[in-house]
Design a protein around this motif. Structure first.
Motif, short mmCIF file in Angstrom:
data_model
loop_
_atom_site.label_atom_id
_atom_site.label_comp_id
_atom_site.label_asym_id
_atom_site.label_seq_id
_atom_site.Cartn_x
_atom_site.Cartn_y
_atom_site.Cartn_z
N PHE A 61 0.83 -1.20 0.00
CA PHE A 61 0.00 0.00 0.00
C PHE A 61 0.87 1.25 0.00
CE2 PHE A 61 -2.32 -3.32 2.34
CZ PHE A 61 -3.44 -3.42 1.54
N SER A 62 0.30 2.34 -0.48
CA SER A 62 0.95 3.64 -0.38
C SER A 62 1.18 3.97 1.09
CB SER A 62 0.08 4.72 -1.02
OG SER A 62 -0.15 4.43 -2.38
N PRO A 63 2.12 4.87 1.40
CA PRO A 63 2.40 5.21 2.80
C PRO A 63 1.18 5.67 3.58
CG PRO A 63 4.16 6.04 1.41
CD PRO A 63 3.09 5.51 0.49
N ASP A 64 0.19 6.27 2.90
CA ASP A 64 -1.03 6.71 3.60
C ASP A 64 -2.13 5.66 3.55
OD1 ASP A 64 -1.86 6.83 0.97
OD2 ASP A 64 -2.37 8.97 1.00
N TYR A 65 -1.82 4.48 3.00
CA TYR A 65 -2.76 3.35 2.93
C TYR A 65 -4.03 3.69 2.16
CZ TYR A 65 0.24 0.93 6.25
OH TYR A 65 1.32 0.33 6.85
N ARG A 66 -3.93 4.54 1.16
CA ARG A 66 -5.11 4.96 0.41
C ARG A 66 -5.83 3.80 -0.28
NH1 ARG A 66 -2.07 8.85 -3.69
NH2 ARG A 66 -1.20 9.33 -1.67
N GLU A 67 -5.09 2.72 -0.65
CA GLU A 67 -5.72 1.56 -1.31
C GLU A 67 -6.22 0.53 -0.32
OE1 GLU A 67 -1.97 2.98 -3.41
OE2 GLU A 67 -2.38 2.09 -1.45
N CYS A 68 -5.96 0.73 0.95
CA CYS A 68 -6.31 -0.26 1.98
C CYS A 68 -7.81 -0.20 2.28
CB CYS A 68 -5.51 0.03 3.24
SG CYS A 68 -5.66 -1.25 4.50
N PRO A 69 -8.52 -1.32 2.08
CA PRO A 69 -9.96 -1.31 2.31
C PRO A 69 -10.28 -1.11 3.80
CG PRO A 69 -9.20 -3.55 1.84
CD PRO A 69 -8.03 -2.65 1.66
N PRO A 70 -11.09 -0.12 4.13
CA PRO A 70 -11.34 0.22 5.53
C PRO A 70 -12.12 -0.83 6.31
CG PRO A 70 -12.76 1.51 4.09
CD PRO A 70 -11.80 0.78 3.21
N ASN A 71 -12.84 -1.70 5.63
CA ASN A 71 -13.65 -2.70 6.33
C ASN A 71 -13.04 -4.09 6.32
OD1 ASN A 71 -15.70 -0.76 6.86
ND2 ASN A 71 -16.37 -0.96 4.74
N SER A 72 -11.78 -4.21 5.93
CA SER A 72 -11.13 -5.52 5.84
C SER A 72 -10.41 -5.87 7.14
CB SER A 72 -10.12 -5.53 4.70
OG SER A 72 -9.31 -6.67 4.77
N PRO A 73 -10.85 -6.92 7.82
CA PRO A 73 -10.15 -7.32 9.05
C PRO A 73 -8.67 -7.64 8.82
CG PRO A 73 -12.23 -8.49 8.86
CD PRO A 73 -12.01 -7.78 7.56
N ILE A 74 -8.35 -8.26 7.70
CA ILE A 74 -6.96 -8.67 7.45
C ILE A 74 -6.09 -7.47 7.08
CG2 ILE A 74 -7.34 -9.27 5.01
CD1 ILE A 74 -5.37 -11.59 5.47
N PHE A 75 -6.58 -6.57 6.24
CA PHE A 75 -5.75 -5.45 5.82
C PHE A 75 -5.73 -4.31 6.83
CE2 PHE A 75 -6.43 -7.29 1.47
CZ PHE A 75 -5.13 -7.76 1.35
N ASN A 76 -6.73 -4.20 7.67
CA ASN A 76 -6.67 -3.19 8.73
C ASN A 76 -5.53 -3.49 9.70
OD1 ASN A 76 -8.54 -1.27 8.01
ND2 ASN A 76 -10.25 -2.37 8.93
N LYS A 77 -5.17 -4.79 9.83
CA LYS A 77 -4.02 -5.14 10.67
C LYS A 77 -2.74 -4.57 10.08
CE LYS A 77 -6.09 -9.30 12.57
NZ LYS A 77 -6.11 -10.75 12.59
N ALA A 78 -2.66 -4.53 8.75
CA ALA A 78 -1.48 -3.94 8.11
C ALA A 78 -1.38 -2.47 8.47
CB ALA A 78 -1.57 -4.11 6.59
N ARG A 79 -2.49 -1.77 8.37
CA ARG A 79 -2.50 -0.34 8.72
C ARG A 79 -2.17 -0.15 10.21
NH1 ARG A 79 -6.30 3.27 6.15
NH2 ARG A 79 -7.53 1.41 5.79
#
Length: 193
Positions: A61-79
């Motif tokens: 993801f970009s440094p600001d996590y703009r592509e990171c889906p806000p409702n994803s349990p797995i990817f929110n852990k990345a953020r």
């Protein structure tokens, strides 16, 4: 020119390197006990010797996590854990796998490498009909790749000993569920065609 490719999935430093953020947790334990990096390294060498192109798929993801889906349990852990940032060491492929500038490099922002990436166009342009694949984790990116590849009419082959999940049981269940969609082999028995 070969009609096959070996896709190495999410074998990034954050997930599989001895000094990565996952090294002290369940992924690190499974990667080490199953020798996933070593087995993948051997498979890559066999693929290259057989003239099969190698592709690397990485999540980032970009440094600001703009592509990171806000409702994803797995990817929110990345953020939350400040990982999977593109351009940083953590999203680079493990150095033992020997990625080169000539290898296909696909960056994805979801579990499947086919979703909103150039993967399908690249495979089509190269005349690929068979995908060998492996990576971490078996029940996420490997499953998604096999199912999406199958539904796009690719012949799918999974190198089982080059994959792992958070637990042995998770890996075994994922592999069992994929039996209907792919062939399976290992780094030692694979015959790249």
């Amino acid at each position: 020119m070969s009609n096959s490719i070996y896709l190495v999935l999410d074998m990034m430093n954050d997930l599989v390197h001895e000094e990565g953020v996952s090294s002290k947790g369940p992924y690190g334990e499974q990667v080490r006990s199953r020798k996933v990096v070593e087995n993948t390294q051997a498979a890559i060498e066999k693929a290259r010797a057989a003239g099969i192109p190698v592709g690397f798929v990485r999540v980032g993801f970009s440094p600001d996590y703009r592509e990171c889906p806000p409702n994803s349990p797995i990817f929110n852990k990345a953020r939350d854990n400040n990982i999977f940032k593109l351009g940083e060491w953590g999203t680079e492929t493990h150095p033992k796998l020997g990625q080169t500038k000539d290898d296909i490099d696909i960056v994805k922002h979801r579990v499947s490498p086919f979703y909103a990436t150039t993967l399908e166009a690249v495979l089509s342009a190269k005349g690929i009909t068979r995908i060998y694949c492996s990576g971490i984790s078996t029940n996420a990116v490997v499953q998604a790749t096999v199912r999406d590849g199958h539904d796009r009419d690719f012949e799918m082959v999974v190198l089982e000993d080059c994959c792992c999940g958070l637990t042995t049981e998770e890996h075994d269940i994922a592999m069992k569920s994929l039996e209907r969609f792919c062939k399976t082999t290992t780094s030692t028995t694979v015959e790249f065609e």
